[in-house]
Design an enzyme around this catalytic site. Structure first.
Site, PDB file in Angstrom:
ATOM      1  N   THR A 201       0.862  -1.167   0.000  1.00 33.58           N
ATOM      2  CA  THR A 201       0.000   0.000   0.000  1.00 33.58           C
ATOM      3  C   THR A 201       0.903   1.222   0.000  1.00 33.58           C
ATOM      4  O   THR A 201       2.064   1.127   0.356  1.00 33.58           O
ATOM      5  CB  THR A 201      -0.851   0.033   1.296  1.00 33.58           C
ATOM      6  OG1 THR A 201      -1.553  -1.206   1.435  1.00 33.58           O
ATOM      7  CG2 THR A 201      -1.863   1.147   1.295  1.00 33.58           C
ATOM      8  N   ARG A 229     -12.663  -8.579  -3.751  1.00 32.25           N
ATOM      9  CA  ARG A 229     -12.188  -8.416  -2.377  1.00 32.25           C
ATOM     10  C   ARG A 229     -11.774  -6.975  -2.112  1.00 32.25           C
ATOM     11  O   ARG A 229     -11.173  -6.302  -2.939  1.00 32.25           O
ATOM     12  CB  ARG A 229     -11.006  -9.357  -2.136  1.00 32.25           C
ATOM     13  CG  ARG A 229     -10.341  -9.215  -0.746  1.00 32.25           C
ATOM     14  CD  ARG A 229      -9.118  -8.331  -0.789  1.00 32.25           C
ATOM     15  NE  ARG A 229      -8.413  -8.307   0.503  1.00 32.25           N
ATOM     16  CZ  ARG A 229      -7.411  -7.490   0.779  1.00 32.25           C
ATOM     17  NH1 ARG A 229      -6.990  -6.639  -0.133  1.00 32.25           N
ATOM     18  NH2 ARG A 229      -6.823  -7.520   1.970  1.00 32.25           N
ATOM     19  N   GLY A 231      -9.858  -4.661   0.966  1.00 34.04           N
ATOM     20  CA  GLY A 231      -9.098  -4.700   2.206  1.00 34.04           C
ATOM     21  C   GLY A 231      -9.369  -3.486   3.077  1.00 34.04           C
ATOM     22  O   GLY A 231     -10.395  -2.818   2.963  1.00 34.04           O
ATOM     23  N   ASP A 232      -8.412  -3.168   3.943  1.00 32.34           N
ATOM     24  CA  ASP A 232      -8.613  -2.080   4.893  1.00 32.34           C
ATOM     25  C   ASP A 232      -8.346  -0.702   4.315  1.00 32.34           C
ATOM     26  O   ASP A 232      -8.864   0.300   4.823  1.00 32.34           O
ATOM     27  CB  ASP A 232      -7.715  -2.288   6.115  1.00 32.34           C
ATOM     28  CG  ASP A 232      -6.235  -2.145   5.762  1.00 32.34           C
ATOM     29  OD1 ASP A 232      -5.778  -2.896   4.879  1.00 32.34           O
ATOM     30  OD2 ASP A 232      -5.549  -1.296   6.348  1.00 32.34           O
ATOM     31  N   THR A 252      -0.886  -0.315   6.483  1.00 29.77           N
ATOM     32  CA  THR A 252      -0.520  -1.221   5.393  1.00 29.77           C
ATOM     33  C   THR A 252      -0.318  -2.605   5.961  1.00 29.77           C
ATOM     34  O   THR A 252       0.241  -2.767   7.045  1.00 29.77           O
ATOM     35  CB  THR A 252       0.763  -0.747   4.679  1.00 29.77           C
ATOM     36  OG1 THR A 252       1.146  -1.730   3.707  1.00 29.77           O
ATOM     37  CG2 THR A 252       1.925  -0.553   5.645  1.00 29.77           C
ATOM     38  N   GLY A 253      -0.801  -3.610   5.251  1.00 31.37           N
ATOM     39  CA  GLY A 253      -0.613  -4.977   5.746  1.00 31.37           C
ATOM     40  C   GLY A 253      -1.730  -5.892   5.313  1.00 31.37           C
ATOM     41  O   GLY A 253      -2.420  -5.645   4.323  1.00 31.37           O
ATOM     42  N   GLY A 255      -5.008  -6.796   5.228  1.00 29.55           N
ATOM     43  CA  GLY A 255      -6.153  -5.954   5.495  1.00 29.55           C
ATOM     44  C   GLY A 255      -7.268  -6.571   6.303  1.00 29.55           C
ATOM     45  O   GLY A 255      -7.931  -5.868   7.081  1.00 29.55           O
TER      46      GLY A 255
END
Length: 336
Positions: A201, A229, A231-232, A252-253, A255
């Protein structure tokens, strides 16, 4: 380790038990302005990256950091600084956002982005778009329109049609390295370079001279993602949050875990309600992500201008600068 509820973290903030995480804070004497940026967190090992590749990342991060810092130094807004950093990184094929985003399972592009301002907590977010050169600018357009916070897919693309946003064909965003990464992922032969960007990210957080905070995040998501999908990164409160009373956060990671832990908002809550600094609050939530089974990191700037990184991976592309002369770029965990 038993799971500690967020309520317990509020009630006993100084006694919170942390899982290992790499954190570093900068605590200036009321910085007039400050900024922190990231380009993703993941498996980053010194022996798996060439000197040339490391130099390329360092150069790109420094250029983006300098551009954001220049806006703040000249009296510009935190919003403009965040947007400037992210649009530069979205155009850089080294990072998983905009041009150079990872590919979906079917070989397509699906961008997500969000932005939030701490002064009035206005926010905008988009997900699942593939024709907007700078997804973060579409998220800003949603915020400025004000009727909604989060648009996705065809609806977000239709909304963009009435705005003066630069478009690009899908081919513009796809790079050979991302095509190769998808092929390896499909074959279940994920190399270090793939894992390095699978959850990548880009993001930025800033405090301007007026004391206003802003946060923004942009991503291509996960390599090989299916079923639209999300994510966060585009979720306000999970991957992005800003509140002038406390802090601004970009995450970041992995999510799914950041969503479940409501990471960005929870960091601000810890700082607002318990008096924690950004390093300790960030560490607490990265610990919670790790307890759930996830990995990644956050960048945080406080209302006072403190900046912090917290991550539980072997590296995170990152940088920070402020009015007190700080100017730092890092990649590996041992550089703090």
């Amino acid at each position: 380790m038993p799971h500690h509820s967020r309520l317990l973290r509020f009630l006993i903030p100084l006694c919170a038990i942390l899982l290992p995480a790499h954190a570093a804070a900068h605590d200036p004497e009321q910085a007039e302005w400050s900024i922190a940026i990231h380009g993703g967190a993941g498996t980053l090992q010194r022996d798996a990256i060439t000197a040339e590749r490391e130099a390329a990342y360092t150069t790109s991060l420094q250029a983006a950091l300098d551009a954001g810092a220049a806006i703040l130094r000249d009296g510009g807004t935190s919003e403009d600084a965040v947007l400037t950093v992210i649009t530069l990184l979205e155009d850089d094929p080294l990072f998983n956002a905009g041009r150079g985003a990872v590919l979906t399972w079917d070989g397509g592009i699906s961008h997500d982005a969000s932005i939030m301002l701490g002064a009035d907590r206005s926010a905008g977010a988009i997900a699942g778009v593939s024709t907007i050169r700078h997804p973060i600018l579409l998220a800003r357009a949603v915020m400025e329109d004000g009727r909604h916070v989060f648009l996705s897919g065809e609806g977000a693309e239709e909304f963009a049609g009435d705005r003066e946003l630069e478009r690009a064909d899908t081919e513009f965003f796809i790079t050979p390295s991302r095509q190769e990464a998808l092929e390896r992922f499909r074959a279940s032969e994920v190399a270090v370079e793939d894992d390095e960007h699978r959850f990548g990210t880009v993001g930025a957080v800033a405090r301007d001279r007026a004391g206003n905070l802003a946060a923004g995040t942009s991503t291509g998501g996960m390599t090989g993602k299916r079923w639209d999908r999300i994510g966060d990164s585009p979720i306000i409160g999970a991957g992005t949050y800003a509140d002038n009373r406390a802090c601004a956060v970009s995450a970041t990671g992995s999510g799914e875990y950041f969503i479940r832990a409501v990471v960005a908002k929870s960091i601000c809550d810890l700082m607002l309600l318990s008096g924690m600094g950004p390093d300790e609050a960030g560490d607490n939530l990265i610990a919670e992500v790790e307890e759930l089974g996830g990995s990644g990191g956050v960048i945080v700037v406080s209302a006072r201008g403190e900046t912090a990184f917290s991550f539980n991976t072997s590296g995170m592309y990152r940088g920070r600068a402020d009015s007190n002369g700080v100017n730092e770029i890092g990649i590996f965990a041992d550089e703090d």
